[in-house]
Write an enzyme that holds these catalytic residues in place. Structure first.
Site: not given
Length: 693
Positions: A187, A193, A226, A366, A385, A453, A474, A476, A478
């Protein structure tokens, strides 16, 4: 008279496309409604009837775990147990960027040199085992998983896949034992890309028998590399290979090739002359990976440092290749690097499993509100839920089997080098990587919100999971670009169908579907709404494939129309959203087909019943989410759409009843999920102890 008889009586050979006859036919069907098993009672009692008409499934979690497990679970458990036994190697909730980078290096060194797990040998020999190790390592710390991937899949994989014997002989051991830390420098600042547009150049000097690596402008600086900022000693640098010529041009561009470039001294670790390295700094996530930027100024490397599997330069400067053109060499080069996409798709499902486990266990634990003067109820008992989490849980199962299939196909491709499998893996890895990582990214936010929370506490992991995983969309490739590759391949296969050509494995269904599914929908089938029909795998798969075929045909017509006035690029851009929807629809069809296959092949009856329930929810939820498409083409009548919606809600309720068993079957120990609110026992106790009570 039965509706089917009426349908046959009204239809002639020409009626199928006759608007008046079609309207009369539909009116007749409305006057003779097909009874629905879901309309058995008054509206206010339907939910109760739904809930009572089937008992909760009894799920043998151990048997379901066996159905889910890959064949390399033993090495994953070895990874889990090793890090669990070494508290000093576990990543704390709060850690600085620099400390995180050093910890990741120590974690990988310990895994290889102390635990004796050497992933590099499996990159080529047994990719399925490599991806299993990668999944386990990523569960320990996603930064560690990515750092391992850079070292072995990218830097090491480039040497293995693009080099020849001389490169493997020279570099294999050093890469394997982590003496040769490396980078993957593809890159650039101005090109991500569009790899074929990169600007870094490697010019051959026939006098010294060397390549000269240059960054011609700031836009060509290698970016987000990297391992570059701190630890890398070598880089596999992708650059345009330039050969001197005797004509007025001076040099000839042979296209993108990969070169091994030393970037730091092996003994002193100092940056080598002509190389400039800078730190890309603090990121949104994955701060255990040391991303850097590289600039080259007349850096000379031996001619042998060209990774020459697909193209070579002789001592006299003559270029040779088994492939006839720049485009074919470029395609072959990138094709060998497709394993990165396979690994990301597979690892993304692992992240989704962890997030779903945390959110669902907490939602079972919960309790909030309830009937007057009665105990509070689990928040997973609330339909809202269930709507958030149960289709997600079903999708996690679907993605598990789809990506497992991808890994198996990729492994087979690496062994056989079969051309048809190469094309199949390219398209399937692009599509699954894009689809799964996008879905997981959205789901991580939903899981955080579903836990209220407490989902906001860093110790409960949604923040780090979300931030670390976000870039999966993104790198390997996009996701938007990858989906376009899938769409382009679909259009290519569409043309091949009409030429009588052979379709790649992934696209085989198009041979049958394009004729069957593009005829006018059967108005009787469009109204069938019995539960048996809606839960029939044939109906579900037909519906998915019908949508894909319809989208494919319509976008082909649109592209042909717009290309006459806008040109091919303009037409593609004009139809881009349509093309992306087509690609996603196709990938959903592939995922469902694989899920259905695994339901059928599951040997344990209770596990098969659980998987069937999951499969039905996945399929009908997807159909309901795109019900407008089916309604617009009369594939689903209004009463059937209503039945699909009701059944989807009922299936969510049924999956909720076994949600605990379904997440337990992922077989993730508490020390892997790590979130206090997801502990299988004494969750609140763990949570309060963490803050000091």
């Amino acid at each position: 008279m039965e509706p089917t008889d009426l349908n046959q009586r009204n239809r002639t050979d020409d009626d199928e496309f006759h608007p008046t006859a079609r309207r009369i036919q539909r009116l007749s069907l409305h006057l003779t409604p097909v009874p629905s098993p879901l309309d058995r009672t008054h509206p206010e009692l339907q939910a109760l009837t739904c809930a009572s008409r089937a008992a909760k499934l009894n799920v043998d979690t151990k048997s379901l775990t066996v159905c889910m497990r890959g064949k390399h679970r033993d090495v994953q458990e070895k990874v889990f147990e090793f890090f669990n036994s070494r508290p000093e190697l576990q990543t704390p909730v709060e850690i600085s960027k620099d400390d995180h980078r050093e910890l990741c290096m120590r974690q990988l060194l310990a895994l290889v040199r102390e635990a004796g797990i050497k992933p590099f040998r499996y990159v080529a020999e047994d990719p399925a085992k490599y991806f299993a190790i990668l999944e386990a390592v990523g569960s320990v710390d996603m930064s560690l998983g990515i750092k391992m991937g850079v070292q072995y899949s990218l830097w090491g994989g480039t040497v293995l896949n693009l080099g020849t014997k001389k490169h493997k002989d020279k570099y294999y051991d050093g890469i394997d034992n982590l003496e040769y830390w490396g980078c993957f420098a593809m890159t650039e600042l101005h090109h991500g890309s569009n790899v074929q547009g990169i600007q870094t150049v490697a010019t051959f000097d026939p006098i010294t028998d060397e390549f000269i690596i240059d960054t011609p402008n700031d836009g060509a600086i290698k970016w987000w590399i990297g391992n570059a900022a701190v630890h890398g000693k070598f880089a596999s640098v992708f650059a345009k290979l330039m050969l001197p010529t005797h004509d007025t041009k001076g040099v000839s561009d042979m296209g993108v090739h990969a070169f091994i470039v030393p970037v730091r001294d092996l003994k002193t670790h100092k940056t080598l002359p002509g190389i400039e390295i800078h730190d890309c700094g603090h990121k949104i996530g994955l701060n255990g990976v040391d991303n850097g930027a590289l600039r080259f100024c007349s850096v000379r490397i031996p001619r042998d440092n060209l990774l020459n599997r697909f193209g070579d330069v002789a001592r006299d400067g003559k270029y040779t290749s088994s492939l006839p053109s720049i485009n074919k060499r470029f395609a072959a080069t990138l094709g060998e690097l497709v394993g990165g996409r396979v690994g990301l798709a597979y690892s993304s499902v692992s992240v989704l499993k962890v997030a779903a486990t945390i959110a669902i266990r907490y939602s079972l634990l919960r309790q909030q509100f309830g009937p007057p003067k009665q105990p509070e109820v689990s928040i997973l008992d609330y339909q809202s839920q269930q709507h958030k989490l149960m289709p997600m849980l079903a999708s996690t199962y679907a993605f598990h089997f789809a990506t497992l299939h991808l890994v198996e196909t990729y492994s087979e491709m690496k062994k056989s080098h079969d051309e048809q499998l190469v094309g199949d893996v390219h398209a399937l890895s692009a599509g699954l990587k894009a689809y799964v990582t996008s879905y997981t990214a959205k789901s991580l936010s939903i899981c955080r919100e579903a836990c209220g929370g407490h989902g906001y506490a860093a110790v409960n992991r949604f923040g780090s999971l979300r931030n670390d995983h976000d870039i999966f969309q993104t790198f390997e490739g996009d996701n938007t670009v990858l989906l376009q590759q899938v769409a382009a391949d679909l259009l290519k296969q569409y043309k091949e169908k009409f030429r009588g050509g052979t379709l790649a494995v992934t696209w085989n269904y198009l041979r049958e579907s394009m004729n069957t599914y593009l005829s006018q929908p059967n108005p009787v089938t469009a109204r069938w709404e019995s539960e048996d029909h809606l839960r029939d795998p044939k109906f579900q798969l037909d519906a998915f494939r019908y949508r894909t075929s319809r989208l494919l045909q319509s976008v082909a017509v649109r592209l042909n129309k717009h290309s006459k006035t806008l040109g091919s690029f303009g037409a593609w851009n004009r139809c881009l959203n349509h093309l992306l929807t087509l690609a996603e629809s196709h990938i959903e069809s592939v995922i469902l087909a694989k899920l259905i296959e695994n339901v059928k092949s599951c040997p344990d009856a209770s596990s098969q019943a659980a998987l069937k329930l999951v499969c039905d929810l996945y399929a009908l939820d997807r159909i309901w989410n795109d019900i407008g498409t089916y309604r617009n083409v009369d594939y689903v009548a209004p009463n059937k759409a209503k039945a699909i919606h009701k059944l989807t809600e009922y299936l969510s309720f049924q999956v909720r009843n076994i949600a605990g068993e379904l997440v337990d079957a992922f077989d993730l120990p508490d020390y892997v999920t790590r979130a206090p609110i997801a502990m299988q026992s004494e969750a609140y106790s763990q949570y309060t102890q963490y803050v000091g009570f």
